[in-house]
Enzyme design. Sequence first.
Site, short mmCIF file in Angstrom:
data_model
loop_
_atom_site.label_atom_id
_atom_site.label_comp_id
_atom_site.label_asym_id
_atom_site.label_seq_id
_atom_site.Cartn_x
_atom_site.Cartn_y
_atom_site.Cartn_z
N ASP A 1 1.21 -1.14 0.09
CA ASP A 1 0.35 -0.11 0.11
C ASP A 1 1.17 0.81 0.25
O ASP A 1 2.70 1.81 0.33
CB ASP A 1 -0.46 0.27 1.27
CG ASP A 1 -1.90 1.30 1.70
OD1 ASP A 1 -1.89 1.14 1.06
OD2 ASP A 1 -1.87 2.01 2.37
N ASP B 1 -0.06 4.82 0.54
CA ASP B 1 -0.07 6.18 2.07
C ASP B 1 -0.26 6.04 3.55
O ASP B 1 -1.52 4.79 3.45
CB ASP B 1 -1.99 6.61 1.76
CG ASP B 1 -1.71 7.72 0.03
OD1 ASP B 1 -0.82 9.09 -0.23
OD2 ASP B 1 -2.47 7.91 -0.81
N GLU C 1 -0.68 10.84 5.10
CA GLU C 1 -1.90 11.52 5.15
C GLU C 1 -2.45 13.19 5.51
O GLU C 1 -2.83 14.50 4.37
CB GLU C 1 -3.44 10.65 5.54
CG GLU C 1 -3.03 9.29 5.21
CD GLU C 1 -4.06 9.96 3.84
OE1 GLU C 1 -4.25 10.57 3.36
OE2 GLU C 1 -4.33 8.96 3.21
N GLY D 1 -9.94 7.07 -1.25
CA GLY D 1 -9.61 8.13 -2.66
C GLY D 1 -10.38 9.07 -2.67
O GLY D 1 -11.63 9.85 -1.49
N GLY D 2 -10.13 10.92 -3.00
CA GLY D 2 -10.05 11.85 -2.98
C GLY D 2 -10.93 12.85 -3.35
O GLY D 2 -12.09 13.04 -2.70
N LYS E 1 -6.02 20.10 -6.31
CA LYS E 1 -5.30 19.11 -5.00
C LYS E 1 -4.49 17.81 -5.39
O LYS E 1 -3.04 17.63 -4.16
CB LYS E 1 -5.96 18.28 -4.24
CG LYS E 1 -5.90 17.86 -3.09
CD LYS E 1 -5.87 15.95 -3.29
CE LYS E 1 -5.26 15.66 -2.28
NZ LYS E 1 -4.75 14.01 -2.52
C1 XBP Z 1 -5.12 6.50 0.84
C2 XBP Z 1 -6.21 7.24 0.47
C3 XBP Z 1 -6.34 8.01 -0.69
C4 XBP Z 1 -5.52 9.31 -0.22
C5 XBP Z 1 -6.07 10.16 -0.68
O1 XBP Z 1 -4.70 5.47 -0.28
O2 XBP Z 1 -7.37 6.76 0.46
O3 XBP Z 1 -7.12 8.58 -0.98
O4 XBP Z 1 -5.75 9.62 1.02
O5 XBP Z 1 -5.34 10.42 -2.94
P1 XBP Z 1 -4.28 4.01 0.26
P2 XBP Z 1 -6.42 10.95 -3.84
O6 XBP Z 1 -3.71 3.72 1.51
O7 XBP Z 1 -4.63 2.77 -0.61
O8 XBP Z 1 -2.95 4.47 -0.88
O9 XBP Z 1 -6.55 12.08 -2.97
O10 XBP Z 1 -4.97 11.48 -4.88
O11 XBP Z 1 -7.61 9.98 -4.08
MG MG Z 2 -2.82 3.08 3.48
#
Ligand code: XBP
Ligand code: MG
Length: 259
Positions: free
Chosen positions: A10, A12, A19, A53-54, A86
């Site tokens: 993964d 983020d 985050e 997802g943003g 963003k």
């Molecule tokens: C984490 C998320 C993402 C980010 C924002 O994804 O939920 O939505 O917070 O990214 P992961 P975007 O842990 O699966 O990497 O704004 O580009 O969606």
């Molecule tokens: Mg994550």
Amino acid sequence: MYGFDALIFDVDGTVADTERDGHRPAFNAAFAEVGLDWSWSVDLYGELLAVTGGKERIRYFVERWRPDFEALLDLDDFIADLHRRKTRHYLEILRSGAIPLRTGVRRLLRQARDSGVRLAIATTTTPENVYALLECSGDRDLPGWFEVVAAGDVVAEKKPAPDIYLLAMDRLGLTPRSCVAIEDSDNGTRSALGASIRALLVTVNGYTINQDFSGAALVTDGLGDAGAPARVLRGGLEGAGVIDLEVLDVMHGKVYADG
Ligand code: XBP
Ligand code: MG
């Protein structure tokens, strides 16, 4: 040599703590840019992370916290525009060098590369964010270490649905049993387990430490390094302060000990 052929990361919260000081201020900068008085505090953002997802997160915020908001454009177009802004702010934050990789990530990636263990990514965020994060980590060739980058809107449903892990495995040409997943959140855990990846390590962070990881094989507070060992929170293997391929192999072996 190991019981698995690939590590699927993964991004983020797992590869880097993106985050709180990355995505969150980028959303806020986009809101300010278009004259909105919305501001996502550290605590509120923790709640909003329940939605992956943003674009989906912005929509959820509007429905839950600004139900009277009326976009001048169609709401889908408005959210898409806001999200493009963003992303631009987020890339600027990454390029400023503000978001380092989490402890032990570079070490484990290097060990995998040197040992012929294949590397993949399964994430909700956009591919450009993934590549920028890896490029800005200090090793410009790091993105090239990953054979598969499954990211963003390429699947019908984002985490906690299994789609993105299924796609990553499909591109690798591997079965769940030959993969180890590394996650940080309950949504990511559900996604990996939903794709039948049982050899799952969760490295928690400040936003996810109190979530439910009951299906994970091992839960720690990071990958750890020699000078900064990780703490094992659940799953046995106490004392495994530096999570390397050998530790992951023991974890994998325990998961599949029953055949
Ligand atoms: C984490 C998320 C993402 C980010 C924002 O994804 O939920 O939505 O917070 O990214 P992961 P975007 O842990 O699966 O990497 O704004 O580009 O969606
Ligand atoms: Mg994550």
